[in-house]
Design a protein around this motif. Structure first.
Motif: not given
Length: 133
Positions: A29-30, A34-37, A44-46, A64-69
């Motif tokens: 899932d990179y 969850v994506f919340a819009i 971007a939610i891990q 990792k989450l920072h990069g994915s964001k």
């Protein structure tokens, strides 16, 4: 509650706060579960369900989450968990502006039980979400 069920519970929590949500595939899932819009905001939610183990969330999760964001053009990143976070990971989260949301499994299970009971009108979920660093 399985980790996958916990991801869906977190997504539902954001839906109740007025967000549209997308739960990603359970694996590959990179780093975003969850994506919340809502409007111009894209989060971007891990999700890490570690409450029933001795595992602690380490700084690599936040890096990792920072990069994915950034990769997914999100405006914000959140780690949602029922577990513990290592002290250096909290420092990384603070430095990178990543929020930490604590949702315990017990509270989630209580909410699910409430939904199935006669108190369907009461939104306990909004009361049990606590954001902290």
């Amino acid at each position: 509650m399985t980790p996958e069920e916990y991801e869906h519970y977190v997504a539902q929590s954001f839906k109740e706060m007025g967000y549209e949500t997308v739960v990603t595939s359970f694996s590959n899932d990179y780093g975003v579960d969850v994506f919340a819009i809502k409007g111009d905001e894209k989060i971007a939610i891990q999700v890490k369900k570690y409450g029933d183990s001795n595992r602690k969330i380490n700084r690599d999760v936040f890096l990792k989450l920072h990069g994915s964001k950034d990769y997914f053009d999100c405006t914000k990143a959140i780690v949602a968990t029922d577990g513990s976070i290592m002290p250096d990971a909290k420092q990384v989260a603070e430095k990178l502006g990543i929020e930490i949301m604590y949702i315990s499994e017990k509270e989630a299970l209580f909410q699910e039980k409430m939904i199935k009971s006669k108190f369907r009108n009461i939104s306990v979920r909004k009361m049990i979400i606590r954001i902290f660093l």
